[in-house]
Enzyme design. Structure first.
Site, PDB file in Angstrom:
ATOM      1  N   HIS A 180       1.427  -4.146 -34.223  1.00  0.00           N
ATOM      2  CA  HIS A 180       1.496  -2.731 -34.619  1.00  0.00           C
ATOM      3  C   HIS A 180       1.803  -2.621 -36.113  1.00  0.00           C
ATOM      4  O   HIS A 180       1.197  -1.839 -36.834  1.00  0.00           O
ATOM      5  CB  HIS A 180       2.620  -2.006 -33.857  1.00  0.00           C
ATOM      6  CG  HIS A 180       2.401  -1.849 -32.385  1.00  0.00           C
ATOM      7  ND1 HIS A 180       3.356  -2.191 -31.463  1.00  0.00           N
ATOM      8  CD2 HIS A 180       1.353  -1.347 -31.676  1.00  0.00           C
ATOM      9  CE1 HIS A 180       2.903  -1.913 -30.246  1.00  0.00           C
ATOM     10  NE2 HIS A 180       1.695  -1.405 -30.346  1.00  0.00           N
ATOM     11  N   LYS A 217       4.214   5.410 -18.018  1.00  0.00           N
ATOM     12  CA  LYS A 217       4.196   3.965 -18.289  1.00  0.00           C
ATOM     13  C   LYS A 217       5.561   3.327 -17.988  1.00  0.00           C
ATOM     14  O   LYS A 217       5.716   2.115 -18.136  1.00  0.00           O
ATOM     15  CB  LYS A 217       3.830   3.703 -19.751  1.00  0.00           C
ATOM     16  CG  LYS A 217       2.360   3.286 -19.986  1.00  0.00           C
ATOM     17  CD  LYS A 217       2.142   2.880 -21.443  1.00  0.00           C
ATOM     18  CE  LYS A 217       0.921   2.000 -21.654  1.00  0.00           C
ATOM     19  NZ  LYS A 217       0.777   1.595 -23.081  1.00  0.00           N
ATOM     20  N   ARG A 219      -7.844  -5.413 -30.662  1.00  0.00           N
ATOM     21  CA  ARG A 219      -7.440  -6.814 -30.708  1.00  0.00           C
ATOM     22  C   ARG A 219      -8.571  -7.727 -30.287  1.00  0.00           C
ATOM     23  O   ARG A 219      -8.722  -8.831 -30.774  1.00  0.00           O
ATOM     24  CB  ARG A 219      -6.251  -7.050 -29.761  1.00  0.00           C
ATOM     25  CG  ARG A 219      -4.962  -6.528 -30.287  1.00  0.00           C
ATOM     26  CD  ARG A 219      -3.954  -6.400 -29.184  1.00  0.00           C
ATOM     27  NE  ARG A 219      -4.226  -5.225 -28.378  1.00  0.00           N
ATOM     28  CZ  ARG A 219      -3.330  -4.643 -27.603  1.00  0.00           C
ATOM     29  NH1 ARG A 219      -2.132  -5.145 -27.499  1.00  0.00           N
ATOM     30  NH2 ARG A 219      -3.651  -3.567 -26.930  1.00  0.00           N
ATOM     31  N   SER A 266       2.745  -5.277 -26.489  1.00  0.00           N
ATOM     32  CA  SER A 266       4.126  -4.939 -26.120  1.00  0.00           C
ATOM     33  C   SER A 266       4.426  -5.431 -24.707  1.00  0.00           C
ATOM     34  O   SER A 266       5.522  -5.921 -24.442  1.00  0.00           O
ATOM     35  CB  SER A 266       4.347  -3.432 -26.194  1.00  0.00           C
ATOM     36  OG  SER A 266       4.273  -2.979 -27.511  1.00  0.00           O
TER      37      SER A 266
HETATM   38  N1  LIG Z   1      -1.432  -6.771 -31.809  1.00  0.00           N
HETATM   39  C1  LIG Z   1      -2.126  -5.685 -32.064  1.00  0.00           C
HETATM   40  N2  LIG Z   1      -3.085  -5.685 -33.002  1.00  0.00           N
HETATM   41  C2  LIG Z   1      -3.833  -4.596 -33.236  1.00  0.00           C
HETATM   42  N3  LIG Z   1      -3.720  -3.431 -32.582  1.00  0.00           N
HETATM   43  C3  LIG Z   1      -2.770  -3.368 -31.639  1.00  0.00           C
HETATM   44  C4  LIG Z   1      -1.925  -4.474 -31.324  1.00  0.00           C
HETATM   45  N4  LIG Z   1      -1.082  -4.104 -30.322  1.00  0.00           N
HETATM   46  C5  LIG Z   1      -1.410  -2.834 -30.032  1.00  0.00           C
HETATM   47  N5  LIG Z   1      -2.421  -2.387 -30.805  1.00  0.00           N
HETATM   48  C6  LIG Z   1      -3.058  -1.088 -30.776  1.00  0.00           C
HETATM   49  O1  LIG Z   1      -2.085  -0.094 -31.040  1.00  0.00           O
HETATM   50  C7  LIG Z   1      -2.393   1.095 -30.315  1.00  0.00           C
HETATM   51  C8  LIG Z   1      -1.167   1.498 -29.515  1.00  0.00           C
HETATM   52  O2  LIG Z   1      -0.913   0.470 -28.614  1.00  0.00           O
HETATM   53  P1  LIG Z   1       0.187   0.449 -27.498  1.00  0.00           P
HETATM   54  O3  LIG Z   1       1.346   1.271 -27.860  1.00  0.00           O
HETATM   55  O4  LIG Z   1      -0.456   0.631 -26.176  1.00  0.00           O
HETATM   56  O5  LIG Z   1       0.623  -1.084 -27.669  1.00  0.00           O
HETATM   57  P2  LIG Z   1       0.345  -2.288 -26.711  1.00  0.00           P
HETATM   58  O6  LIG Z   1       0.845  -3.500 -27.418  1.00  0.00           O
HETATM   59  O7  LIG Z   1      -1.068  -2.276 -26.232  1.00  0.00           O
HETATM   60  O8  LIG Z   1       1.368  -1.930 -25.562  1.00  0.00           O
HETATM   61  P3  LIG Z   1       1.185  -2.036 -23.990  1.00  0.00           P
HETATM   62  O9  LIG Z   1       1.055  -3.487 -23.705  1.00  0.00           O
HETATM   63  O10 LIG Z   1       2.457  -1.415 -23.491  1.00  0.00           O
HETATM   64  O11 LIG Z   1      -0.070  -1.249 -23.665  1.00  0.00           O
HETATM   65  C9  LIG Z   1      -3.617   0.761 -29.469  1.00  0.00           C
HETATM   66  O12 LIG Z   1      -4.768   1.223 -30.147  1.00  0.00           O
HETATM   67  C10 LIG Z   1      -3.612  -0.754 -29.402  1.00  0.00           C
HETATM   68  O13 LIG Z   1      -4.926  -1.256 -29.250  1.00  0.00           O
HETATM   69 MG   LIG Z   2      -1.779  -0.860 -24.835  1.00  0.00          MG
END
Ligand SMILES: Nc1ncnc2c1ncn2[C@@H]1O[C@H](COP(=O)(O)OP(=O)(O)OP(=O)(O)O)[C@@H](O)[C@H]1O
Ligand SMILES: [Mg+2]
Length: 160
Positions: A18, A42, A91, A129
């Site tokens: 993030h 969630k 990703r 996450s």
């Molecule tokens: N490591 C990462 N690299 C690039 N984009 C990311 C990454 N982790 C999350 N995102 C993007 O950030 C945005 C918000 O993601 P979100 O809060 O769902 O995080 P997540 O890591 O996917 O969490 P969860 O596993 O709870 O879904 C989404 O567009 C997701 O694709």
């Molecule tokens: Mg996600």
């Protein structure tokens, strides 16, 4: 004209993936709002105020980045803050299908909102996450994936 964007998500908790995306967005847009969705369906590990506070602490050095919590529709939140661009992260191909659907639905709900996609540096592409939470709960080392501030909070949720 000012170019502002929101980067919405659950951020439960904010990861280095993030963070990489926010830092990229902050160089492209004049102002970036990291919009943290309450997302009660969630069943987040961290309450909304904790997720907001962690993200603020991790991103405090970025003067054009603001972290806000919200409930309700992302497009409504964007409209309320006069923002026409939504930033999302990709990703891997596996993210694409859902993100594509979400972007089209957002546009259907609010035709003036554009979604733009950013990709993280390679070493962050496998961080989510969900995985970070699972590893932390099981006592694994997450220091490579999150800021030390976040690591401390995750350690409190260790179950083994
Ligand atoms: N490591 C990462 N690299 C690039 N984009 C990311 C990454 N982790 C999350 N995102 C993007 O950030 C945005 C918000 O993601 P979100 O809060 O769902 O995080 P997540 O890591 O996917 O969490 P969860 O596993 O709870 O879904 C989404 O567009 C997701 O694709
Ligand atoms: Mg996600």
């Amino acid at each position: 004209m000012n170019r502002n964007a929101i980067y919405p998500g659950t951020f439960d908790p904010i990861t280095n993936g993030h963070q990489d995306l926010v830092r990229r967005a902050a160089t492209i847009f004049d102002h970036v709002i990291v919009a943290i969705a309450a997302n009660p369906n969630k069943a987040p590990m961290f309450p909304l105020d904790a997720r907001v506070s962690l993200a603020r602490r991790v991103l405090h050095d970025l003067p054009n980045v603001e972290v806000l919590g919200y409930a309700g529709l992302t497009v409504e939140f964007a409209k309320k803050h006069n923002v026409g661009v939504v930033v999302r992260g990709l990703r891997a191909v596996s993210d694409f299908e859902f993100e594509f659907q979400l972007a089209n639905m957002s546009r259907h709900l609010e035709r003036d909102i554009e979604t733009v996609f950013l990709t993280p540096q390679e070493q962050f592409t496998f961080i989510s996450s969900t995985l970070v939470r699972e590893i932390a709960v099981l006592g694994g080392d997450v220091s490579e994936f999150v800021n030390p501030i976040v690591e401390v909070e995750l350690k409190k949720h260790r179950r083994v």
